[in-house]
Design a protein around this motif. Structure first.
Motif, short mmCIF file in Angstrom:
data_model
loop_
_atom_site.label_atom_id
_atom_site.label_comp_id
_atom_site.label_asym_id
_atom_site.label_seq_id
_atom_site.Cartn_x
_atom_site.Cartn_y
_atom_site.Cartn_z
N ALA A 799 0.84 -1.19 0.00
CA ALA A 799 0.00 0.00 0.00
C ALA A 799 0.88 1.24 0.00
CB ALA A 799 -0.93 0.00 1.21
N LYS A 800 0.53 2.18 -0.87
CA LYS A 800 1.35 3.38 -1.00
C LYS A 800 0.45 4.62 -1.07
CE LYS A 800 4.85 5.50 -4.02
NZ LYS A 800 5.63 5.35 -5.28
N GLN A 801 0.79 5.64 -0.29
CA GLN A 801 0.08 6.92 -0.35
C GLN A 801 0.54 7.65 -1.62
OE1 GLN A 801 -1.54 8.00 2.93
NE2 GLN A 801 -2.84 9.24 1.62
N ALA A 870 -6.46 -3.19 5.41
CA ALA A 870 -6.74 -4.60 5.68
C ALA A 870 -7.16 -5.27 4.37
CB ALA A 870 -7.85 -4.73 6.72
N VAL A 871 -6.65 -6.48 4.15
CA VAL A 871 -7.03 -7.26 2.98
C VAL A 871 -7.32 -8.68 3.44
CG1 VAL A 871 -6.37 -8.11 0.70
CG2 VAL A 871 -5.54 -5.88 1.48
N ARG A 872 -8.49 -9.17 3.06
CA ARG A 872 -8.80 -10.57 3.31
C ARG A 872 -9.48 -11.14 2.07
NH1 ARG A 872 -13.30 -8.52 6.59
NH2 ARG A 872 -15.25 -9.01 5.51
N GLY A 873 -9.33 -12.42 1.86
CA GLY A 873 -9.92 -13.05 0.70
C GLY A 873 -10.46 -14.42 1.02
N TRP A 874 -11.06 -15.04 0.01
CA TRP A 874 -11.62 -16.37 0.19
C TRP A 874 -10.56 -17.35 0.67
CZ3 TRP A 874 -16.29 -18.69 0.32
CH2 TRP A 874 -16.33 -20.08 0.17
N ASN A 875 -9.37 -17.24 0.07
CA ASN A 875 -8.28 -18.14 0.47
C ASN A 875 -7.10 -17.36 1.04
OD1 ASN A 875 -7.88 -17.12 -2.14
ND2 ASN A 875 -6.67 -18.88 -2.82
N LEU A 876 -7.42 -16.21 1.67
CA LEU A 876 -6.40 -15.38 2.29
C LEU A 876 -6.86 -14.95 3.68
CD1 LEU A 876 -3.71 -13.69 2.00
CD2 LEU A 876 -5.19 -11.79 1.26
N VAL A 877 -6.11 -15.32 4.70
CA VAL A 877 -6.39 -14.83 6.05
C VAL A 877 -6.10 -13.34 6.09
CG1 VAL A 877 -5.75 -15.01 8.49
CG2 VAL A 877 -5.82 -17.07 7.04
N GLU A 878 -6.93 -12.58 6.81
CA GLU A 878 -6.81 -11.12 6.79
C GLU A 878 -5.40 -10.66 7.16
OE1 GLU A 878 -10.04 -8.14 7.59
OE2 GLU A 878 -8.97 -8.04 9.50
N GLU A 879 -4.90 -9.71 6.38
CA GLU A 879 -3.61 -9.09 6.63
C GLU A 879 -3.81 -7.60 6.87
OE1 GLU A 879 -0.94 -9.69 3.41
OE2 GLU A 879 -1.02 -11.89 3.52
N LEU A 880 -3.03 -7.05 7.79
CA LEU A 880 -2.98 -5.61 8.01
C LEU A 880 -1.68 -5.10 7.41
CD1 LEU A 880 -4.25 -4.65 11.57
CD2 LEU A 880 -5.18 -3.94 9.37
N VAL A 881 -1.78 -4.08 6.56
CA VAL A 881 -0.63 -3.61 5.81
C VAL A 881 -0.40 -2.13 6.14
CG1 VAL A 881 0.34 -3.28 3.50
CG2 VAL A 881 -1.14 -5.24 3.97
N ASP A 882 0.85 -1.77 6.41
CA ASP A 882 1.20 -0.37 6.61
C ASP A 882 1.18 0.35 5.27
OD1 ASP A 882 1.61 -0.52 9.38
OD2 ASP A 882 3.63 -1.35 9.07
N VAL A 883 0.84 1.63 5.31
CA VAL A 883 0.83 2.45 4.10
C VAL A 883 2.16 3.18 4.02
CG1 VAL A 883 -0.32 4.32 2.88
CG2 VAL A 883 -1.67 2.73 4.26
N LYS A 884 2.87 2.99 2.92
CA LYS A 884 4.18 3.61 2.74
C LYS A 884 4.02 5.03 2.20
CE LYS A 884 6.53 -0.79 1.93
NZ LYS A 884 7.32 -1.60 0.98
#
Length: 884
Positions: A799-801, A870-884
């Motif tokens: 993720a990027k600002q 935050a990103v979660r998907g059908w076959n992805l456990v939710e991830e929290l991502v810092d914004v660069k």
């Protein structure tokens, strides 16, 4: 009374703050009386209006009031009632049918500064909407001689002579609820008697909302002070004429601008001057002499605008607007009054399409395929704001829709709503007040009066006609206003219909099509010579493609609950119970809170993805259904555009309350997968799959012939293995649908056992993606068995600002990896980890093929420091991502 947790209170406060953002005045000579109101129940006030509005009357014991707002809004803000949007709280609020009207009859007081003007100066008090009856007092003087009634009628009072010499003024308003208030007995509009008033009809309840217990009693719309000199401009009217068939770009032939207005001379002497305006650097004026105390209609000469920048609906071109400043300038070169108008240069026409047997809407000579959504109001307690209107209409733009129908059981929408529609290119199909449910189209045991009596509602026809005349003048200048409609699913009483159709419309707004009711035979007609609307529930995807409904369907829809985060905002933990569908009875067992919030069933569509383990799992699987339903709905209608259909309008795209049906985003402006299914399926140029015959098609819903496109069709097995089918060159004409290829044979081989992913892609001759569409296909038993066998996603998220209030989130899927399926991107508060709203996503619930990446752009205007993604998907456990 329920006690709020900190988190729930913070959510309520943030939403109220968002809706109550301060609005700037339209001109320096006008300002809103907004903050600092006080109120008290009329039963607790013994003095009369002349006493309490007089100098020196003490407001001991009076409480803060919310204006604009309703009595219930004030009670909620003063913590006297629980949040009616949560759980069963609404049932704890006393209903006016039980308490009697006196309980919700309130006094409202506002102290304000305004000095009596010198010379010819005039000061006006403008009331834009009060529900239902009221008396006004200013500085000890009553401004009206009898109770003013009607929810939809602007009223203006010249208060110049009543202003206090010292500039300290007090306005007192007593507001009486509608009469009758209606029995909320579970019928559509309760027992129907609310419609005897010229008022909003759904307040005793509907099948998508519970009763609003004060029936929206209050000063619900703006109160303003307006200052002018001796001559005032009233209800200016701007008409734009754009002859011929236009393109959305290039040099344009001239357009004609017609401007008129009423001028009122409030003085006792004749006044001469000029009515004039400036548009695109050119001035137009007319000399006028006004006799004392008269109001005169003045029409300026037509102006020819060279090479105009035209206004187009969303998806067809730009939404260009010209600023027009209309002034009355006296002979002494002093501005007496001025109005600022944003002008969209466009011409609306309509015609009967003999092939489809339905109405066709044209803008600037071009036919527009209608992709619309039905709208009630922004908020059930009428807490409107520019910011909320802008967000909601923007969501409709983001869904690639081009029209909103404002449903007839509600109101003629506010100017601020129309400003947002002008900005985003959303045409408006504006119903007038009335619905077949209350007004006698059907026999109904829930109704108090018989069918013939209800056909005569409202009681005061003259008030209804005056109100329509006034509201037409209020909104007729907005280019987005496209269609006037007499009512929802029924005609008005004959004398009202005749007055509106034959007198008001020709005189006040003859540039738009008027249809007598929303599913009139003038709207569309089946082969049997009938018309209607629906269906409204969940449907097999094949139905959208193969089942022909009404040629211009004013209401058709499906399901639409939010995800687990959305459900938590309205459902207590103990009521988080998974609905149970019984295939034998075709009925669903649901929790009482879900039922109260008007949930409609998903039947066995959830079970096709595997039995839901809990509510979180149920809500996640519901998003897959949501996406498929609304993508399929719009694809099916678009596949038959100009053959079966001239348009369709979804019932419905938003809720004014925390309902669990018919919504692309929840009340708190959190979008669900319905929105992005529509965003995909409604795209102007779109490659799509017909599930009934396995044909890949392309729809071009633009004015341009598209050449040298490349259509690529691929299948992916559940493990991610690619199975290319074909790459074809494709040309497609403007406003048409074309077949690409039939893939039935390939599907039989690859998808039969476990299902598969189908990737359709359309690129231009520069290899830019024009349309990208990924389907998940069921196995030969109609189950999505393979999805539950998918390996975990190995997608990488960054993720990027990229600008203030703008973040680019990129999902990169390695080669030899499984499909990264159905990923939801959310902007979250770094401290609470809770989703923040409103945020506008360029796309969402996205799937990424092996060896590819997708970028989702987040756009927001929120005061939040260092947000996370935050990103979660059908076959992805939710991830929290810092914004660069």
């Amino acid at each position: 009374m329920r006690h709020f947790t900190f988190k729930q209170s913070a959510l309520i406060l943030s939403v109220v703050f968002f809706m109550a953002m301060t609005e700037t005045s339209s001109a320096q000579t006008s300002y809103e009386l907004k903050a600092g109101w006080k109120c008290k129940a009329a039963t607790a006030v013994s003095e009369t209006g002349d006493k309490i509005s007089a100098e020196g009357y003490q407001l001991n014991g009076w409480q803060p009031a919310t204006v604009p707002g309703t009595v219930l809004t004030t009670q909620l803000n003063n913590k006297q009632v629980p949040d009616p949007f949560y759980g069963m709280n609404n049932k704890q609020i006393p209903d006016i049918y039980v308490t009697g009207r006196d309980y919700y009859t309130y006094w409202f007081i506002k102290d304000f500064k305004e000095v009596k003007p010198a010379g010819d100066g005039q000061v006006y008090l403008n009331m834009r909407g009060v529900n239902y009856g009221y008396n006004l007092f200013l500085n000890g003087h009553q401004l009206n001689d009898k109770v003013l009634q009607g929810m939809f009628l602007r009223r203006s009072f010249n208060i110049t002579k009543w202003l206090a010499k010292n500039g300290n003024n007090r306005l007192a308003v007593i507001v009486f609820p509608p009469d009758p208030v209606g029995n909320p007995n579970g019928g559509q509009g309760g027992d129907g008697t609310i419609a005897r008033n010229v008022s909003i009809q759904y307040t005793p309840g509907w099948d998508w909302i519970q009763p609003i217990h004060d029936r929206n009693t209050g000063i619900w719309d703006k109160v303003t002070i307006e200052k002018t000199a001796g001559v005032r401009i009233i209800d200016p009217h701007v008409v734009t004429l754009v002859p011929g068939v236009r393109q959305s770009s290039g040099v344009q032939k001239p357009a004609t601008i017609q401007v008129s207005a009423q001028l009122e001379n409030a003085t006792g002497k004749a006044i001469s001057g000029y009515l004039k305006y400036n548009l695109d650097g050119k001035a137009v004026s007319k000399k006028v002499t006004l006799q004392p105390g008269v109001t005169t209609e003045v029409k300026l000469k037509d102006y020819t605008l060279q090479n105009p920048k035209l206004w187009w609906p969303n998806g067809y071109g730009q939404q260009n607007l010209y600023h027009l400043n209309l002034q009355f300038v006296t002979a002494a070169n002093k501005i007496s009054d001025q109005k600022n108008i944003e002008v969209g240069v466009r011409q609306l026409t309509s015609e009967w399409n003999a092939h489809t047997q339905s109405r066709q809407i044209n803008v600037n000579g071009q036919k527009i395929f209608i992709k619309g959504g039905n709208w009630i109001v922004s908020d059930e307690m009428l807490r409107f704001s520019n910011a909320r209107y802008d967000a909601e209409v923007r969501f409709h733009r983001d869904m690639n829709l081009n029209l909103i129908r404002v449903w007839g059981g509600a109101l003629i929408e506010r100017p601020e709503f129309y400003e947002a529609c002008d900005k985003y290119g959303i045409m408006v199909f504006q119903d007038m007040w009335g619905s077949g449910d209350c007004n006698g189209r059907w026999q109904d045991p829930k109704k108090l009066d018989d069918q013939a009596t209800r056909r005569k509602y409202p009681d005061d026809h003259a008030l209804y006609i005056r109100s329509i005349e006034d509201q037409v003048k209020m909104v007729r200048n907005y280019p987005s206003l496209a269609i006037w409609c007499g009512g929802n699913e029924i005609t008005q009483p004959d004398d009202i219909l005749k007055a509106v159709r034959d007198t008001i419309m020709p005189a006040l707004d003859n540039t738009r099509w008027f249809v007598d009711f929303s599913n009139s035979l003038d709207m569309s007609k089946t082969e049997k010579g009938t018309n209607g609307d629906g269906p409204y529930g969940i449907q097999p995807l094949s139905a959208f493609w193969a089942h022909k409904t009404y040629p211009f369907n004013s209401e058709v829809g499906s399901v639409g609950i939010g995800d687990y985060e959305s459900l938590k905002r309205i459902i207590p933990e103990k009521n988080m119970v998974v609905p149970e569908y019984d295939p034998a009875t075709h009925k669903e067992s649901i929790d009482s809170v879900w039922r109260y919030h008007t949930y409609i069933g998903y039947d066995d569509f959830i079970d096709k993805y595997g039995k839901a383990k809990d509510v979180r799992d149920f809500a996640e699987k519901a998003q897959l259904v949501n996406y498929d339903q609304y993508r399929g709905l719009m694809e099916g209608f678009s596949s038959h555009m100009w053959d079966w259909y001239t348009g369709t309008i979804i019932w419905k795209t938003q809720n004014p309350w925390s309902a669990m049906r018919g919504q692309m985003y929840d009340y708190y402006l959190d979008p669900n997968a319905c929105l992005y299914g529509l965003h995909n399926g409604s795209a102007p140029v779109h490659i799509m799959f017909n599930p009934t015959d396995s044909t890949v098609k392309v729809v071009n819903n633009t004015f341009a012939n598209l050449k040298h496109l490349t259509a690529t069709v691929k299948l992916y097995q559940i493990n991610g293995d690619e199975k290319p089918i074909t790459t074809l060159f494709q040309d497609i004409n403007a406003s048409s649908v074309a077949d690409v290829i039939n893939i039935r044979k390939e599907l039989k081989i690859i998808a039969a056992d476990h299902g598969a992913f189908l990737d359709l892609r359309l690129t231009d001759d520069q290899k830019n993606i024009v349309s990208d569409n990924i389907y998940w296909l069921a196995d030969k038993y109609g189950q999505y068995s393979g999805l539950n066998e998918m390996p975990p996603s190995t997608v990488m998220v960054s993720a990027k600002q990229v600008a203030k209030g703008k973040i680019a989130v990129t999902l990169s899927n390695p080669k030899q990896a499984p499909v990264a399926f159905f990923n939801r991107v959310s902007l979250v508060n770094p401290t609470t980890k809770q989703r923040v709203m409103p945020v506008f996503y360029s796309d969402n619930y996205v799937s990424v093929l092996p060896g590819e990446q997708k970028t989702v752009v987040l756009d927001y205007d929120l005061n939040i420091t260092k947000p996370k993604v935050a990103v979660r998907g059908w076959n992805l456990v939710e991830e929290l991502v810092d914004v660069k």
